[in-house]
Every structure is written in C-alpha cells, then in structure tokens.
Design an enzyme around this catalytic site. Structure first.
Site, PDB file in Angstrom:
ATOM      1  CE  LYS A  50      -0.290  -0.064   5.038  1.00 28.48           C
ATOM      2  NZ  LYS A  50      -1.097   0.227   6.205  1.00 28.48           N
ATOM      3  NE  ARG A 148      -6.553   0.727  11.328  1.00 27.91           N
ATOM      4  CZ  ARG A 148      -5.358   0.548  10.791  1.00 27.91           C
ATOM      5  NH1 ARG A 148      -4.513   1.549  10.735  1.00 27.91           N
ATOM      6  NH2 ARG A 148      -4.977  -0.619  10.313  1.00 27.91           N
ATOM      7  CG  HIS A 177      -3.562  -4.184  12.031  1.00 32.31           C
ATOM      8  ND1 HIS A 177      -2.461  -4.768  11.442  1.00 32.31           N
ATOM      9  CD2 HIS A 177      -3.296  -2.865  12.069  1.00 32.31           C
ATOM     10  CE1 HIS A 177      -1.567  -3.836  11.149  1.00 32.31           C
ATOM     11  NE2 HIS A 177      -2.046  -2.671  11.523  1.00 32.31           N
ATOM     12  NE  ARG A 233      -2.388  -8.094   7.901  1.00 28.15           N
ATOM     13  CZ  ARG A 233      -2.930  -8.441   9.070  1.00 28.15           C
ATOM     14  NH1 ARG A 233      -3.524  -9.620   9.206  1.00 28.15           N
ATOM     15  NH2 ARG A 233      -2.904  -7.618  10.098  1.00 28.15           N
ATOM     16  CE1 TYR A 277       9.235  32.453   1.450  1.00 21.26           C
ATOM     17  CE2 TYR A 277       9.637  30.088   1.437  1.00 21.26           C
ATOM     18  CZ  TYR A 277       9.269  31.254   0.777  1.00 21.26           C
ATOM     19  OH  TYR A 277       8.924  31.213  -0.544  1.00 21.26           O
ATOM     20  CB  CYS A 324      11.561  26.699   0.761  1.00 20.17           C
ATOM     21  SG  CYS A 324      12.738  27.817   1.533  1.00 20.17           S
ATOM     22  CG  MET A 325       6.493  23.900  -2.243  1.00 22.51           C
ATOM     23  SD  MET A 325       5.313  24.746  -3.308  1.00 22.51           S
ATOM     24  CE  MET A 325       4.208  25.493  -2.144  1.00 22.51           C
ATOM     25  CG  ASP A 326       9.725  24.607  -4.825  1.00 27.23           C
ATOM     26  OD1 ASP A 326       8.902  23.685  -4.952  1.00 27.23           O
ATOM     27  OD2 ASP A 326       9.436  25.811  -4.911  1.00 27.23           O
TER      28      ASP A 326
HETATM   29  C1  LIG Z   1      -3.825  -4.488   8.049  1.00 28.68           C
HETATM   30  C2  LIG Z   1      -2.346  -4.336   7.923  1.00 28.68           C
HETATM   31  N1  LIG Z   1      -1.572  -5.420   7.892  1.00 28.68           N
HETATM   32  C3  LIG Z   1      -0.228  -5.332   7.780  1.00 28.68           C
HETATM   33  C4  LIG Z   1       0.396  -4.095   7.719  1.00 28.68           C
HETATM   34  C5  LIG Z   1       1.892  -4.040   7.616  1.00 28.68           C
HETATM   35  O1  LIG Z   1       2.436  -3.467   8.766  1.00 28.68           O
HETATM   36  P1  LIG Z   1       4.016  -3.279   8.921  1.00 28.68           P
HETATM   37  O2  LIG Z   1       4.406  -2.275   7.894  1.00 28.68           O
HETATM   38  O3  LIG Z   1       4.197  -2.796  10.299  1.00 28.68           O
HETATM   39  O4  LIG Z   1       4.616  -4.607   8.656  1.00 28.68           O
HETATM   40  C6  LIG Z   1      -0.377  -2.944   7.776  1.00 28.68           C
HETATM   41  C7  LIG Z   1       0.273  -1.620   7.782  1.00 28.68           C
HETATM   42  O5  LIG Z   1       0.006  -0.757   8.562  1.00 28.68           O
HETATM   43  C8  LIG Z   1      -1.784  -3.055   7.873  1.00 28.68           C
HETATM   44  O6  LIG Z   1      -2.565  -1.959   7.924  1.00 28.68           O
END
Ligand SMILES: Cc1ncc(COP(=O)(O)O)c(C=O)c1O
Length: 387
Positions: A50, A148, A177, A233, A277, A324-326
C-alpha cells in the site's frame, strides 16, 4: 502464466532530475529472504505494498516480489488494487482498508479480495455479485484491540453463519491487526492474539472452515512467533526498516531506499544574516550556505527545519532556516571544498556516514513509515535491478 508487465524501468529519465530516490531491488529481495528465514516453511507471505509500496513505487515492488514468488499482495484501497492489476499483477490482491458501495463493481471487475468489517458491506457485495458463480472469496477482520476497522469478536460467528456465506461469499481468511506488537511489554499483544484464537476456535467448532488465519505485521513477525499462522503480512521490514527501531531483533534488514540530490548553489553570508523564510535562522559567524533543490513539496518534512542533517562530502551538516516548498539550506562552512553539483544525501549512506529513516523520524517526532511514504511523486525513483 507469466505476468504481463506494462511499465518499464524509468531510469533512463533520471538524468533530468537532481532529486532521486534510488531503490535497491536486491535489498528488497534480501529483506524478503529475512522474512522467510523467520517463518515456518508452510507460512505464506502477503506483501503489503500500500501507499505506493511505502514510497518505494508499489508497482515495481509488487512486480519484483511477484518474480520472487510472492503470491499475495495487500493494499488499502480499491484504486491501489486496480493499479496493480492494470500493471499486470495477477496474484491475489487483498483490499484491507474497506470498500464503499460505489467501489464494489470495480472490486469485482478487477477480482480484488475485500476485507469485510461489517454486515452492510457483505450484503452490498452479495447483491453486486448476483448471478455470479462460484462464491467470491472474502476475508473478515475482527477488532481485537486496534479500535479501528473490524467486527466485534462476539459478532463474528453469527456474521459468518449468515446465508450470505452459504452461496455468494466464501470465507477465505480471518484476520486481525496488532496495535502495539513492538512494545517491550507483550501483554496487550498476547491478549489480542488470545481473543483472535478464541474466535477462530469458535468458528471451527461450529464447523466453519477457515483456510487462512492472519495476524502478524512486521512487529508480529519479529517479536511474536505465535503469530506465524497460515499467513503473515509484512510491510515495513520488506523495505528494510522496523517499526520504531528500539526493540532488538534478529532480522538483518537492508534499507532499500536512498534519497539524494545535488547542491545547486553555494553562497557566502555574513555574521547575523537571517536565512530563509521568516529569517528563522540567524548566522553567528560568516558562513557558507549550500542550497539543495528539495523541500516539503518533495515530501521532506518542514518539521526538519533547523533539526535535520544531510551528508555532503561524507560529513554530516545541519539544515539551517526554514525548509521551503522546493529548496532547503545547509551550512557547509566547515567544508570549504563543497561546490555546486556535489551529491547531498538526505537518507542513506555516503562514505562511512549514514542517515536512517529512523534518524529522520526521530528528528521530527514521527515514525519511519511516515518518513518513507511521504516521499512524493516529485522525487524521481530509479531502481537497482535484481542480478
Ligand atoms: C492491516 C495491515 N496489515 C499489515 C500491515 C503491515 O504493517 P508493517 O508495515 O508494520 O509490517 C499494515 C500496515 O500498517 C496493515 O494496515
């Protein structure tokens, strides 16, 4: 069938950009090997890609991991899943961050697997699937402490016993999680695991098969072997980092990303000059100041103004004045040889010096995750290929 990838390495355009994140695909492969080394052989890996692969380029990361044998990917949004499919990723893609009703048709069209957290989404998905066979695979997330997304544990059995799971939907996985698995005090995590196992046992006793149980993120993989169930994961450890960097572990990780740019100008300023700035920094000596073409619009946080360090000519030098921005300014008074065109490293190694994602996170009261995934599209990515 081999994957049909549509994107080529963008490195030929890198000469146009001074500000570059170079990503080592061999380091990614090495880190995957470290994940595998810690797991029992039958445990599967779902690679979390992700947020554009935590800033490393999600398509390239997924493509590489697919070549290395990974058969499952995790994303947060439907759009991230669609982008992977359109790139040619044919493996299983789990959408972990929830699905809105207006996204269901795309979810199905791109054969993305949803994580369900509530009955309404399950109902909506079943309706969108009307007339389709075979049953559509789904994972269910239960909330064991993160507060969550997730079903309350006590509602899981009745949820899975609903008629929806007797035709349109097929339970492929049950997950939760971990909220605090890198805490030296393991109690909260152990309570989460216990609650998860209790729900899994309850479902099994009711005769409901659960092909995949999964709990572990990086901290689970590193610190809680009891979370090495059918699937894990990993996210941040694939990229070579740990969640907070404080708890010792045995994985030998290699940071995959190095962020660098080039000095664009070096100028001399007097004593008492105000820099950048708001004139927030005032020189206390005659100084040489180098200008770097990277700022907060590249994803280098403004919170690092007057706090961050940069490597030039194998030395650490301070950022001075507001970022700064850039652009940003660094004080190179003690390095008279610095000149325009010199490499400046914002994250990674130069000579024997190194600035880690953990250093950057510490200076801005954040975590390596935010440091990595903030690095935006303005920063050109180049990739060191696998051998
Ligand atoms: C549902 C879920 N599983 C696994 C992960 C992976 O976590 P990490 O990057 O700590 O291994 C995340 C990341 O936040 C997550 O949201």
């Amino acid at each position: 069938m081999p994957n049909q990838f549509t994107l080529t390495l963008p490195s030929e355009r890198s000469a146009l950009s001074p500000t570059i994140a170079s990503i080592s695909l061999p380091a990614l492969a090495h880190n995957l090997g470290e994940v595998q080394r810690l797991l029992p052989p039958q445990c599967e890996i779902l690679a979390v890609v992700k947020a554009d692969g935590y800033g490393h380029g999600g398509l390239m990361v997924a493509e590489t991991l697919s070549r290395l044998g990974i058969r499952r990917f995790g994303v947060t949004t439907v759009q991230e899943g669609v982008a992977l499919r359109e790139h040619g990723i044919r493996e299983s893609i789990l959408v972990m961050g929830g699905v809105f009703p207006f996204q269901l048709s795309e979810l199905i069209q791109y054969t993305l697997i949803p994580v369900l957290h509530d009955e309404d989404t399950a109902q909506g998905l079943a309706e969108a699937l009307r007339g389709r066979v075979p049953p559509y695979p789904v994972h269910i997330k239960i909330d064991t402490g993160m507060r969550r997304l997730g079903l309350p544990p006590e509602k899981t059995l009745s949820f899975v016993q609903s008629p929806l799971f007797n035709g349109r939907l097929q339970l492929e996985g049950l997950m939760t999680h971990l909220a605090d698995a890198d805490n030296p005090d393991p109690d909260f995590t152990l309570a989460q695991i216990k609650q998860f196992q209790a729900v899994a046992d309850q479902l099994r006793s009711a005769g409901i098969p659960i092909p995949l149980l999964h709990v572990a993120n990086t901290a689970g993989i590193l610190f809680h072997p009891e979370t090495h169930l059918g699937l894990v994961r990993p996210g941040i450890m694939l990229y070579g980092h740990t969640p907070t960097g404080v708890k010792p572990h045995t994985a030998r990780l290699q940071p995959a990303m190095r962020l660098f740019t080039k000095v664009i100008q070096v100028r001399s300023v007097g004593v008492g000059d105000r820099l950048s700035y708001q004139g927030a920094f005032r020189t206390t000596r005659a100084s040489r100041i180098a200008v770097l073409p990277i700022g907060y619009a590249h994803g280098y946080s403004r919170r690092l103004s007057d706090k961050g360090m940069v490597l030039v000519r194998n030395c650490r030098v301070p950022i001075v004045g507001n970022i700064c921005m850039d652009m940003m300014l660094i004080d190179v008074t003690d390095l008279p040889q610095v000149q325009p065109g010199d490499e400046a490293v914002l994250m990674g190694k130069q000579g024997s010096e190194e600035i880690s994602a953990q250093d950057l996170a510490g200076w801005q009261d954040s975590i390596p995750y935010e440091v990595l995934c903030s690095i935006g599209p303005r920063v050109h990515r180049i990739y060191e290929p696998l051998p």
